[in-house]
Design a protein around this motif. Structure first.
Motif, PDB file in Angstrom:
ATOM      1  N   ASP A 146       0.853  -1.201   0.173  1.00 41.51           N
ATOM      2  CA  ASP A 146       0.128  -0.095   0.069  1.00 41.51           C
ATOM      3  C   ASP A 146       0.830   1.145   0.100  1.00 41.51           C
ATOM      4  N   ARG A 147       1.296   1.610  -1.207  1.00 41.53           N
ATOM      5  CA  ARG A 147       2.393   2.654  -1.301  1.00 41.53           C
ATOM      6  C   ARG A 147       2.064   3.954  -0.452  1.00 41.53           C
ATOM      7  N   TYR A 148       0.884   4.460  -0.511  1.00 40.61           N
ATOM      8  CA  TYR A 148       0.850   5.525   0.233  1.00 40.61           C
ATOM      9  C   TYR A 148       0.511   5.201   1.773  1.00 40.61           C
ATOM     10  N   GLY A 149       0.315   3.906   2.356  1.00 37.52           N
ATOM     11  CA  GLY A 149       0.106   3.907   3.776  1.00 37.52           C
ATOM     12  C   GLY A 149       1.700   3.672   4.372  1.00 37.52           C
ATOM     13  N   CYS A 150       2.686   3.550   3.554  1.00 36.45           N
ATOM     14  CA  CYS A 150       3.873   3.485   3.871  1.00 36.45           C
ATOM     15  C   CYS A 150       4.929   4.438   3.762  1.00 36.45           C
ATOM     16  N   ARG A 151       4.449   5.601   3.096  1.00 35.20           N
ATOM     17  CA  ARG A 151       5.422   6.759   2.732  1.00 35.20           C
ATOM     18  C   ARG A 151       6.043   7.330   3.971  1.00 35.20           C
ATOM     19  N   GLY A 152       6.953   7.897   3.854  1.00 36.53           N
ATOM     20  CA  GLY A 152       7.964   8.717   4.733  1.00 36.53           C
ATOM     21  C   GLY A 152       8.710   7.849   5.718  1.00 36.53           C
ATOM     22  N   THR A 153       8.759   6.656   5.519  1.00 40.75           N
ATOM     23  CA  THR A 153       9.858   5.677   6.351  1.00 40.75           C
ATOM     24  C   THR A 153      10.560   4.854   5.242  1.00 40.75           C
ATOM     25  N   GLU A 154      10.233   4.863   4.009  1.00 39.15           N
ATOM     26  CA  GLU A 154      10.852   4.105   2.959  1.00 39.15           C
ATOM     27  C   GLU A 154      12.550   4.003   2.741  1.00 39.15           C
ATOM     28  N   ARG A 155      13.030   5.455   2.885  1.00 38.57           N
ATOM     29  CA  ARG A 155      14.238   5.428   2.504  1.00 38.57           C
ATOM     30  C   ARG A 155      15.276   4.843   4.037  1.00 38.57           C
ATOM     31  N   SER A 156      14.703   5.275   5.152  1.00 34.56           N
ATOM     32  CA  SER A 156      15.657   4.851   6.285  1.00 34.56           C
ATOM     33  C   SER A 156      15.217   3.577   6.395  1.00 34.56           C
ATOM     34  N   SER A 157      14.177   2.856   6.062  1.00 30.49           N
ATOM     35  CA  SER A 157      13.839   1.312   6.436  1.00 30.49           C
ATOM     36  C   SER A 157      15.011   0.636   5.226  1.00 30.49           C
ATOM     37  N   ALA A 158      15.182   1.107   3.979  1.00 28.24           N
ATOM     38  CA  ALA A 158      15.975   0.366   3.265  1.00 28.24           C
ATOM     39  C   ALA A 158      17.537   0.716   3.627  1.00 28.24           C
ATOM     40  N   VAL A 159      17.863   1.694   4.060  1.00 28.36           N
ATOM     41  CA  VAL A 159      19.120   2.023   4.683  1.00 28.36           C
ATOM     42  C   VAL A 159      19.476   1.054   5.689  1.00 28.36           C
ATOM     43  N   GLN A 160      18.372   1.270   6.741  1.00 28.10           N
ATOM     44  CA  GLN A 160      18.742   0.516   7.858  1.00 28.10           C
ATOM     45  C   GLN A 160      19.054  -0.983   7.761  1.00 28.10           C
ATOM     46  N   LEU A 161      18.181  -1.489   6.958  1.00 28.54           N
ATOM     47  CA  LEU A 161      18.206  -2.837   6.419  1.00 28.54           C
ATOM     48  C   LEU A 161      19.497  -3.278   5.799  1.00 28.54           C
ATOM     49  N   CYS A 162      19.927  -2.700   4.855  1.00 29.47           N
ATOM     50  CA  CYS A 162      21.087  -2.655   4.235  1.00 29.47           C
ATOM     51  C   CYS A 162      22.337  -2.743   5.098  1.00 29.47           C
ATOM     52  N   GLN A 163      22.578  -1.633   6.047  1.00 28.74           N
ATOM     53  CA  GLN A 163      23.674  -1.438   6.780  1.00 28.74           C
ATOM     54  C   GLN A 163      23.568  -2.581   7.885  1.00 28.74           C
ATOM     55  N   LYS A 164      22.394  -3.188   8.436  1.00 29.18           N
ATOM     56  CA  LYS A 164      22.209  -4.381   9.361  1.00 29.18           C
ATOM     57  C   LYS A 164      22.873  -5.592   8.492  1.00 29.18           C
ATOM     58  N   ASN A 165      22.683  -5.683   7.307  1.00 27.05           N
ATOM     59  CA  ASN A 165      22.995  -6.832   6.550  1.00 27.05           C
ATOM     60  C   ASN A 165      24.469  -6.769   5.944  1.00 27.05           C
ATOM     61  N   PHE A 166      24.984  -5.829   6.072  1.00 30.58           N
ATOM     62  CA  PHE A 166      26.277  -5.601   5.402  1.00 30.58           C
ATOM     63  C   PHE A 166      27.532  -4.899   6.224  1.00 30.58           C
ATOM     64  N   GLY A 167      27.000  -4.303   7.229  1.00 28.08           N
ATOM     65  CA  GLY A 167      27.672  -3.946   8.400  1.00 28.08           C
ATOM     66  C   GLY A 167      28.655  -2.578   7.778  1.00 28.08           C
ATOM     67  N   ARG A 168      28.031  -1.824   7.024  1.00 28.52           N
ATOM     68  CA  ARG A 168      28.746  -0.817   6.366  1.00 28.52           C
ATOM     69  C   ARG A 168      27.773   0.343   5.799  1.00 28.52           C
ATOM     70  N   PRO A 169      28.179   1.386   5.813  1.00 29.29           N
ATOM     71  CA  PRO A 169      27.352   2.538   5.196  1.00 29.29           C
ATOM     72  C   PRO A 169      26.540   2.281   3.771  1.00 29.29           C
ATOM     73  N   CYS A 170      25.293   2.449   3.963  1.00 22.31           N
ATOM     74  CA  CYS A 170      24.559   2.228   2.518  1.00 22.31           C
ATOM     75  C   CYS A 170      23.872   3.280   2.227  1.00 22.31           C
ATOM     76  N   TYR A 171      23.579   3.714   1.041  1.00 27.49           N
ATOM     77  CA  TYR A 171      22.925   5.086   0.405  1.00 27.49           C
ATOM     78  C   TYR A 171      21.773   4.798  -0.576  1.00 27.49           C
ATOM     79  N   ILE A 172      20.882   5.551  -0.829  1.00 27.51           N
ATOM     80  CA  ILE A 172      19.863   5.273  -1.645  1.00 27.51           C
ATOM     81  C   ILE A 172      20.116   5.588  -2.943  1.00 27.51           C
ATOM     82  N   TYR A 173      20.025   4.365  -3.486  1.00 28.52           N
ATOM     83  CA  TYR A 173      20.186   4.158  -5.176  1.00 28.52           C
ATOM     84  C   TYR A 173      18.947   4.523  -6.080  1.00 28.52           C
ATOM     85  N   ASP A 174      17.796   4.214  -5.419  1.00 30.88           N
ATOM     86  CA  ASP A 174      16.544   4.252  -6.384  1.00 30.88           C
ATOM     87  C   ASP A 174      15.438   4.576  -5.204  1.00 30.88           C
ATOM     88  N   HIS A 175      14.594   5.662  -5.714  1.00 31.01           N
ATOM     89  CA  HIS A 175      13.412   5.924  -4.959  1.00 31.01           C
ATOM     90  C   HIS A 175      12.146   5.818  -5.763  1.00 31.01           C
TER      91      HIS A 175
END
Length: 112
Positions: free
Chosen positions: A67-96
């Motif tokens: 539900d795209r509009y039900g999740c707006r506002g946290t998608e970038r931080s959620s993707a970065v947090q998951l990436c950093q948790k999985n890889f143990g280093r800084p991650c950055y937004i590639y696509d939005h």
């Protein structure tokens, strides 16, 4: 009108904590074959929201929402947090929202 503003202020203050944005990546990047495959899976979701990668393109995670509009506002931080948790280093937004926003025309961001 004044009552509305006073009532809206606490709500806006609470919501501002939910609108954390993560830094868009920049600098030259080459996605590994595994990350390219993951990126295609992300694009194939019904509602692609945010795709984060490590600075060297070797690791990535994504966030989507049925539900795209039900999740707006946290998608970038959620993707970065998951990436950093999985890889143990800084991650950055590639696509939005299904659009590449990584800035290859700018110098790379410092690691860590």
């Amino acid at each position: 009108m004044r009552r509305f503003l006073l009532a809206a202020l606490p709500a806006a203050t609470l919501l501002s904590g939910c609108l954390v944005t993560s830094q868009v990546g920049q600098g030259p990047i080459t996605l590994s074959p595994g990350v390219e495959a993951l990126y295609q899976r992300y694009l194939d979701t019904d509602e692609p929201m945010a795709f984060a990668v490590t600075a060297d393109g070797s690791g990535a995670s994504y966030y989507y929402c049925p539900d795209r509009y039900g999740c707006r506002g946290t998608e970038r931080s959620s993707a970065v947090q998951l990436c950093q948790k999985n890889f143990g280093r800084p991650c950055y937004i590639y696509d939005h929202l299904g659009e590449v926003i990584w800035r290859e025309d700018l110098p790379p961001l410092p690691e860590g």
